[in-house]
Enzyme design. Structure first.
Site, PDB file in Angstrom:
ATOM      1  N   ASP A 297      88.009 -35.165 -15.469  1.00  0.00           N
ATOM      2  CA  ASP A 297      86.974 -34.219 -15.908  1.00  0.00           C
ATOM      3  C   ASP A 297      85.659 -34.407 -15.163  1.00  0.00           C
ATOM      4  OD1 ASP A 297      88.758 -33.341 -17.953  1.00  0.00           O
ATOM      5  OD2 ASP A 297      88.171 -35.102 -19.115  1.00  0.00           O
TER       6      ASP A 297
ATOM      7  N   HIS B  58      91.123 -28.008 -15.390  1.00  0.00           N
ATOM      8  CA  HIS B  58      89.934 -27.802 -14.568  1.00  0.00           C
ATOM      9  C   HIS B  58      89.238 -26.580 -15.116  1.00  0.00           C
ATOM     10  CE1 HIS B  58      91.040 -30.390 -11.398  1.00  0.00           C
ATOM     11  NE2 HIS B  58      91.983 -29.642 -10.893  1.00  0.00           N
TER      12      HIS B  58
ATOM     13  N   PRO C 233      86.371 -33.762 -28.591  1.00  0.00           N
ATOM     14  CA  PRO C 233      85.098 -34.276 -28.069  1.00  0.00           C
ATOM     15  C   PRO C 233      85.382 -35.429 -27.111  1.00  0.00           C
ATOM     16  CG  PRO C 233      85.199 -34.477 -30.486  1.00  0.00           C
ATOM     17  CD  PRO C 233      86.526 -33.960 -30.023  1.00  0.00           C
TER      18      PRO C 233
END
Ligand code: GDP
Length: 429
Positions: free
Chosen positions: A13, A41, A305
């Protein structure tokens, strides 16, 4: 730049999709060489916002040929959904601009089940899998217990092969996990609903690549996840099940004899990590929340998260080394613009001693971050396009990082859009 790999330096990421999207303008071919649809992505361009999972990021550029190499985990079902999503936004995906290696192994329907069943068995000891079947897929690939995509063009032999695999896999499903067995009818449904649709894209991509190379075409290799998730060099067992390092690119792409000239390592201006496992520089509480919000750090695939922390110079230097990065792209520098002072993890403390060395995976849990602070710039830098126009504090931050990781930071990304980039041409350390 003739051939170039774009790879992640950290836990994934890092913004690789955004860098591939930017750099594809100089390349004729973009190849994904490992991994599956288990990470995403995010690419933002004039056509919209896209979360790509398996499709190479060159899919948005007209004239670029995109290849899924033999090293990927080819999930026909997910790939077809992704092709549908991208096409619905006006991006054509055809056998001309997408070619799938007939040597890519197929992720079979039970791989996803096995992933979920094993995480369930592990309960609170789970690896944090995205449950896309990647680990069961790669273990079966190396056990030679899956099928090659090209077998889809050989229906009779394929059915015999699938029947054998079915018999074998049902033993694990039923006897080990007490789960429902698969039937040949289930597989027929999967063949007709998912596999049939991707069949027109299959070809000998090695031949396509060799011809492209002979014609002097430029090839870009695109990785999924980062160096620290590499099966051999990462934070095992909290790695992915394939090799994410640039050295694997020629093998997973279909051009095993190629030497890659340029390796662009993508580093985020701070750290993030999805899932379980050691993350030495992790921030918690209010500070973590503020950084997560500022950087919108939620998983592209799962919405989970992300764990966040300051840039980790120990892990990043290690990532640069194992990737053999010749240039670095530092992304999301703009996210730090609200901070008065910016934390940096400069070393680890391990068993009472400070170290610059990235520890053996099993020792990472005992490592503690040594944090230093550097001045923030506290102004919006998202419109800056030239190195000289960055605030002094931002330039100092970049210099501090490149000195520590011993690689030139050639690209600095200050926003998600294609043009939000500072390029330092001819910059050397
Ligand atoms: P990848 O898997 O390495 O491509 O990374 P992700 O796509 O998961 O994460 C990158 C996220 O950051 C995406 O939402 C991008 O649009 C965004 N992004 C990339 N570069 C920048 C940048 O320089 N600034 C900001 N604010 N966002 C960025």
């Amino acid at each position: 730049m003739k051939n170039c790999a774009i790879v992640g330096i950290n836990w994934g990421d890092e913004g690789k999709g955004r860098m591939v999207d930017l750099l594809t303008q100089d390349f004729d071919i973009v190849v994904r060489y490992q991994g599956g649809g288990n990470a995403g992505h995010t690419v933002i361009n004039e056509k919209g916002r896209f979360a790509l999972h398996l499709l190479p990021s060159g899919i948005f550029r007209e004239g670029v040929v995109n290849i899924l190499g033999n090293g990927v985990a080819l999930d026909p079902e997910n790939l077809w959904t992704e092709i549908g999503d991208v096409s619905a936004k006006g991006v054509p995906v055809t056998p001309e601009n997408l070619k799938i290696s007939e040597r890519a192994s197929l992720l079979l329907p039970w791989h996803r089940d096995l992933d979920a069943l094993e995480e369930q068995r592990l309960a609170d000891r789970k690896y944090g899998s995205t449950k896309q079947g990647i680990a069961p897929f790669y273990s079966d690939k190396y056990q030679k217990k899956t099928v090659l995509a090209g077998e889809l063009n050989r229906p009779e032999a394929l059915r015999r092969h699938l029947a054998e695999l079915l018999e074998w896999k049902n033993l694990t499903l039923t006897k080990v996990y007490g789960a429902k067995p698969y039937t040949m009818e289930d597989l027929e449904k999967w063949l007709s609903e998912s596999c049939e649709r991707i069949r027109p894209y299959l070809c000998d991509t090695g031949e396509v690549l060799r011809a492209a190379q002979a014609a002097g075409k430029k090839i870009l290799f695109e990785a999924q996840l980062g160096a620290l998730r590499d099966l051999d060099y990462g934070i095992y067992p909290y790695t992915t099940s394939s090799n994410t390092v640039a050295a694997y690119a020629p093998i997973g792409a279909g051009l095993p004899s190629l030497k890659i000239g340029t390796v662009v390592g993508v580093v985020k201006a701070y750290s993030t990590c999805v899932g379980e496992g050691p993350f030495v520089c992790e921030l918690f509480g209010e500070e973590a929340h503020a950084l997560r919000e500022a950087g919108s750090e939620y998983g592209a695939k799962t919405g989970r998260p992300r764990r966040v922390g300051p840039i980790d110079l120990v892990a990043t230097r290690y990532g640069v080394e194992v990737q053999g990065a010749t240039a670095v792209a530092l992304t999301k520098l703009d996210v730090l613009s609200t901070m008065d002072r910016i934390p940096v993890c400069v070393r680890y403390e391990l068993d009472g001693e400070e170290t610059d060395r990235f520890p053996f995976p099993a020792d990472l849990d005992r490592a503690r971050p040594v944090i230093r602070y550097t001045d923030g710039w506290r102004c919006d830098i998202s419109a800056v396009r030239k190195w000289e126009d960055l605030p002094r504090e931002a330039r100092n931050y970049v210099r501090l990082i490149e000195k520590a990781i011993r690689a030139p930071i050639t690209y600095i990304s200050v926003g998600p859009e294609r043009e939000s980039i500072i390029i330092r041409k001819n910059h050397r350390l």
